[in-house]
Design a protein around this motif. Structure first.
Motif, mmCIF file in Angstrom:
data_model
loop_
_atom_site.group_PDB
_atom_site.id
_atom_site.type_symbol
_atom_site.label_atom_id
_atom_site.label_comp_id
_atom_site.label_asym_id
_atom_site.label_seq_id
_atom_site.Cartn_x
_atom_site.Cartn_y
_atom_site.Cartn_z
ATOM 1 N N ARG A 137 -2.835 -6.688 -2.023
ATOM 2 C CA ARG A 137 -1.689 -5.864 -1.616
ATOM 3 C C ARG A 137 -1.286 -4.856 -2.678
ATOM 4 N N ASN A 145 -11.216 2.541 -0.115
ATOM 5 C CA ASN A 145 -10.943 1.533 0.897
ATOM 6 C C ASN A 145 -9.668 0.778 0.546
ATOM 7 N N SER A 146 -8.720 0.737 1.465
ATOM 8 C CA SER A 146 -7.434 0.093 1.194
ATOM 9 C C SER A 146 -7.434 -1.382 1.571
ATOM 10 N N LYS A 147 -8.496 -1.863 2.164
ATOM 11 C CA LYS A 147 -8.545 -3.244 2.641
ATOM 12 C C LYS A 147 -9.393 -4.114 1.709
ATOM 13 N N THR A 148 -9.014 -5.382 1.645
ATOM 14 C CA THR A 148 -9.760 -6.363 0.852
ATOM 15 C C THR A 148 -10.151 -7.527 1.748
ATOM 16 N N ASN A 158 -4.105 -11.820 9.808
ATOM 17 C CA ASN A 158 -5.200 -11.174 9.084
ATOM 18 C C ASN A 158 -6.510 -11.961 9.158
ATOM 19 N N ASP A 188 -4.663 -5.656 4.005
ATOM 20 C CA ASP A 188 -4.447 -4.256 3.637
ATOM 21 C C ASP A 188 -3.445 -4.170 2.498
ATOM 22 N N ARG A 189 -3.551 -3.122 1.720
ATOM 23 C CA ARG A 189 -2.622 -2.942 0.606
ATOM 24 C C ARG A 189 -1.243 -2.536 1.114
#
Length: 311
Positions: free
Chosen positions: A240, A249-252, A276, A290-291
């Motif tokens: 986050r 990429n904002s997702k992990t 998620n 997502d962040r």
């Protein structure tokens, strides 16, 4: 007499009775070795050539030392390993697919892969992400030293966990009470006093935008074991707090093993969030987080669904 001169004496040596059994064991060992080698090589080549419906040995890239190291490691461990904590074939395929998607959608340079726990699969993870950066975290300093000596190039750091499985309920309650302070979802963990946060890792661990985080450690099989509360909380905060500047990429992707256990289940629901969860394979849960970046309202909630697990 003529009949007597043609008589032949046949002697059976004792070793002749043992040869068939020896050959059977040799065949079984050979079959096990080559089956394992084929599975691992298929996994690797599938990751390298995702567009191909079936991997081709003729078109495969030359085998790197990492791949060869992993194959030898698995071949040696296959016959005598009785550990029940290892990932299943389906779980390994899910991990491989996650890393492959990361490479395909990124720059092609590989993933930033963070792994909690040194396990039997360590060399395989490094091989799958051979063009990226793979970092391992483990609480056993002696094991890190041994692995680094046996396999040069491994990047691993020791972690000092201060938690115990038996403290799960107390730790979750404490974090909820401090959700607007040191246990908030977006922060620099280096300066955090949250009991669940890991704040003594090497500085660069907090600066890297991690594409994939795999949680298969620390130990959580007994009440006095460290448990994975801190690993899951720290992974959630890293995801986050991701910068993802410059169109990154904002997702992990966060993969949690042993999701059937209480600690992993409750902490994943609390910090990674049920909404998620995109995939569950055997005991492996796959979350995409997502962040919480600039322009978004500041919040103390990890999940959009405000109903937290009851303690």
């Amino acid at each position: 007499m003529k009949g007597a001169t043609n008589t032949k004496l046949i002697l059976f040596h004792p070793q002749l009775h043992k040869q068939p059994a020896s050959r059977i064991w040799l065949l079984l060992f050979s079959f096990t070795f080559f089956t394992l080698a084929f599975f691992t090589f298929t996994l690797i080549t599938t990751a390298v050539h995702p567009s191909s419906s079936a991997p081709s040995f003729a078109s495969a890239v030359p085998m790197s030392p990492y791949v060869r190291d992993a194959l030898l490691h698995y071949a040696a461990a296959a016959a005598n390993s009785t550990s029940g904590g290892r990932l299943s074939a389906a779980e390994l395929a899910a991990v491989s697919a996650t890393i492959r998607r990361c490479v395909v959608t990124g720059t092609g340079a590989g993933c930033n892969l963070l792994v909690f726990g040194l396990t039997h699969e360590t060399l395989l993870y490094r091989a799958l992400n051979s063009n990226g950066r793979t970092v391992f975290l483990d609480e056993r300093e002696f094991l890190i030293s041994r692995v680094e000596q046996q396999h040069p190039g491994i990047e691993a750091y020791d972690v000092q966990y201060t938690t115990k499985v038996v403290e799960l309920t107390e730790l979750l309650r404490s974090a909820r009470q401090n959700s607007r302070g040191d246990c908030r979802p977006v922060q620099n963990l280096l300066f955090s006093e949250c009991r669940l946060g890991l704040n003594d890792l090497p500085n660069h661990i907090y600066q890297i935008d991690w594409d994939v985080i795999l949680i298969d450690g620390p130990a959580g099989y007994s009440p006095t074991a460290p448990g994975r509360m801190s690993a899951i909380f720290t992974a959630a905060v890293l995801a986050r707090s991701k910068k993802a500047d410059g169109g990154g990429n904002s997702k992990t992707h966060i993969l949690v093993h042993d999701l059937d256990r209480e600690v992993e289940k409750l902490c994943s629901e609390e910090y990674l969030c049920s909404e998620n969860l995109v995939e569950a394979v055997d005991r492996l849960g796959h979350f995409v987080v997502d962040r919480m970046g600039r322009g978004q309202p500041e919040t103390s909630n990890f999940c959009s669904n405000l109903s937290s697990p009851s303690l």
